[in-house]
Design an enzyme around this catalytic site. Sequence first.
Site, PDB file in Angstrom:
ATOM      1  NE  ARG A 177      -3.912  -1.607   2.494  1.00  0.00           N
ATOM      2  CZ  ARG A 177      -5.202  -1.279   2.483  1.00  0.00           C
ATOM      3  NH1 ARG A 177      -5.577  -0.013   2.484  1.00  0.00           N
ATOM      4  NH2 ARG A 177      -6.127  -2.202   2.501  1.00  0.00           N
ATOM      5  CE  LYS A 217       5.120 -20.330  10.361  1.00  0.00           C
ATOM      6  NZ  LYS A 217       6.123 -19.531  11.045  1.00  0.00           N
ATOM      7  CG  ASP A 237       7.770 -25.904   6.640  1.00  0.00           C
ATOM      8  OD1 ASP A 237       8.898 -25.554   7.061  1.00  0.00           O
ATOM      9  OD2 ASP A 237       6.945 -26.485   7.355  1.00  0.00           O
ATOM     10  CG  HIS A 238      12.143 -21.250   6.843  1.00  0.00           C
ATOM     11  ND1 HIS A 238      11.156 -21.048   7.766  1.00  0.00           N
ATOM     12  CD2 HIS A 238      13.301 -21.249   7.548  1.00  0.00           C
ATOM     13  CE1 HIS A 238      11.695 -20.935   8.962  1.00  0.00           C
ATOM     14  NE2 HIS A 238      13.004 -21.042   8.873  1.00  0.00           N
ATOM     15  CE  LYS A 263      15.820 -24.147   9.045  1.00  0.00           C
ATOM     16  NZ  LYS A 263      16.590 -22.939   9.254  1.00  0.00           N
ATOM     17  CD  GLU A 280      13.117 -19.863  17.326  1.00  0.00           C
ATOM     18  OE1 GLU A 280      13.533 -18.932  16.634  1.00  0.00           O
ATOM     19  OE2 GLU A 280      11.924 -20.132  17.470  1.00  0.00           O
ATOM     20  CG  ASP A 335       5.958 -19.251  15.032  1.00  0.00           C
ATOM     21  OD1 ASP A 335       5.746 -18.643  13.965  1.00  0.00           O
ATOM     22  OD2 ASP A 335       7.048 -19.216  15.628  1.00  0.00           O
ATOM     23  CG  HIS A 388       9.073 -24.686  10.806  1.00  0.00           C
ATOM     24  ND1 HIS A 388       8.755 -24.430   9.499  1.00  0.00           N
ATOM     25  CD2 HIS A 388       9.158 -23.466  11.402  1.00  0.00           C
ATOM     26  CE1 HIS A 388       8.642 -23.125   9.316  1.00  0.00           C
ATOM     27  NE2 HIS A 388       8.869 -22.520  10.458  1.00  0.00           N
ATOM     28  CE  LYS A 438       9.403 -17.434  18.608  1.00  0.00           C
ATOM     29  NZ  LYS A 438      10.429 -17.613  17.576  1.00  0.00           N
TER      30      LYS A 438
HETATM   31  C1  BG6 Z   1       9.648 -19.136  11.634  1.00  0.00           C
HETATM   32  C2  BG6 Z   1       8.889 -18.794  12.871  1.00  0.00           C
HETATM   33  O1  BG6 Z   1       8.827 -19.832  10.727  1.00  0.00           O
HETATM   34  O2  BG6 Z   1      10.758 -19.947  11.983  1.00  0.00           O
HETATM   35  C3  BG6 Z   1       9.799 -18.075  13.862  1.00  0.00           C
HETATM   36  O3  BG6 Z   1       7.785 -17.963  12.546  1.00  0.00           O
HETATM   37  C4  BG6 Z   1      11.020 -18.888  14.134  1.00  0.00           C
HETATM   38  O4  BG6 Z   1       9.112 -17.793  15.070  1.00  0.00           O
HETATM   39  C5  BG6 Z   1      11.684 -19.301  12.834  1.00  0.00           C
HETATM   40  O5  BG6 Z   1      11.911 -18.092  14.893  1.00  0.00           O
HETATM   41  C6  BG6 Z   1      12.802 -20.264  13.082  1.00  0.00           C
HETATM   42  O6  BG6 Z   1      13.505 -20.466  11.900  1.00  0.00           O
HETATM   43  P1  BG6 Z   1      15.030 -20.856  11.893  1.00  0.00           P
HETATM   44  O7  BG6 Z   1      15.336 -21.068  10.450  1.00  0.00           O
HETATM   45  O8  BG6 Z   1      15.764 -19.719  12.511  1.00  0.00           O
HETATM   46  O9  BG6 Z   1      15.137 -22.103  12.716  1.00  0.00           O
END
Ligand code: BG6
Length: 487
Positions: free
Chosen positions: A46, A150, A179-180, A184, A218, A237, A242, A342
């Site tokens: 926007r 996501k 889904d990143h 990896k 984390e 999350d 993941h 976390k």
């Molecule tokens: C994300 C979450 O998808 O993955 C975050 O929304 C999280 O909360 C992150 O910190 C973790 O990713 P990575 O690659 O740092 O393990």
Amino acid sequence: VKPENNAIVIFGASGDLTHRKLIPAFYHLYANGLLPEDFAILGVSRTVYSDQEFRDKLRSALEENEKTDAAILTEFCEHLYYQALNTSDADQYTVLKQRLDIFKDTHHTQGNAVFYLATPPSLYGVIPECLAAHGLNDEADGWKNLIVEKPFGYDLESAISLDKQIHACFQEHQIYRIDHYLGKETVQNLLVFRFANGMFEPLWNRNFIDYVEITASEALGVEDRGGYYDGAGAVRDMFQNHLLQVLAMVGMESPAAINADSIRDEVVKVMQSFKPLSEDDLTNHLVLGQYTESDVRGKHLPGYRQEHGVDDESRTETYVGMKMFIENWRWNGVPFYVRTGKRLPTRVTEVVIHFKKTPHPVFGANAPENKLIIRIQPDEGILMSFGLKKPGAGFESQEVSMDFHYDKLESMNMLTAYERLLLDCMKQDATLFARTDAVRACWKFVQPILDYKEQPEHLFGYAAGTWGPKEADELLMNDSRQWRFPC
Ligand code: BG6
């Protein structure tokens, strides 16, 4: 082989994801010669910017945060454009279509396009509809791919209805649910490690494996994402997507071939075999926690409720630990202990396979365990531990290990997760993207946890900087086991 020329439209271009992940990923792909011969990246949101203002903004962000080369950066920025748009107003997409038409001439994009939804999830259904209203889903003149970030849905029902909404406009082969974790290198390596080595696969089952641990911890808190996170929590999350994807890679059967359908068929089969959670599982095999303020080595860490954007009476979980099972021939009876949180002591993601002890303890009850530790991040690698005889008199054993670290590979050119996934999408390869049936199977499994966590008494506190609530330790202690505490 480079992908075909295409245009990339990023919705949500003024947001955090675009600056922190997407543009750096495109820059590195470009600098490594992996992007198409010609392409255009069009940021959409926007806020009003000119093309030049958008380029300047991204250029300074890249210079500040990434290792860049001035000449390459200048060339890269010439592919960046910007269009201000109210993304929920279909009428305004005329201008988007016009710009994509212009790119056909100026960047030879041949009508190919990737639409990346890096927006708030509330727009995931609307944008595809607006695109379709202008024929931008039509593959008659070039392929059209839609990448959806996501969270894909908020629960089972909303995921199903979002899927219906998107499927009304795009076909499954056009939809790339990101889904990143699947991007990896070490997560993909789980497949190669298991199915390219004759040595491990025969042991990879309930006859030889005692239990499996999967940890994604984390050290950071929610940082500046409190607003989003407070409505999501660790189950939505991290766990639903993941962790269950990683678990599927550990648990799946061998695909018949390495292609998107074969691999994803096996992934979904194992997800559909997750043992549904009973009342007893929820009460006794699940622990939800929230971090509270604490002082760690002289540093004050705020509690979750003190974080920016978080409700001061929030009952959102920042930790989930659970014991679950896969009900199939291979895994029957083997517990999978899975946890993520976390503000734990360190950042580490790993899978630990604990093998059964020998049938008769000839060298005493304290003989070392056989463990395989697959480190997904950081210090990516694999470590195998086993017992050897302690030199000297008698037959005492001691634990030793053999390890491999990815950074020892000479030709190390690891793509980051986003680089790999963006490249795959431009190459029409959906192998590492979640298919609709897999997403649904995960939500179906997780739904009872979502209902359970609505009841406030089911949340335990843990001091920031520790390994989660003590109840999570008890989860394993009740089975005479304990979590591995990775460092
Ligand atoms: C994300 C979450 O998808 O993955 C975050 O929304 C999280 O909360 C992150 O910190 C973790 O990713 P990575 O690659 O740092 O393990």
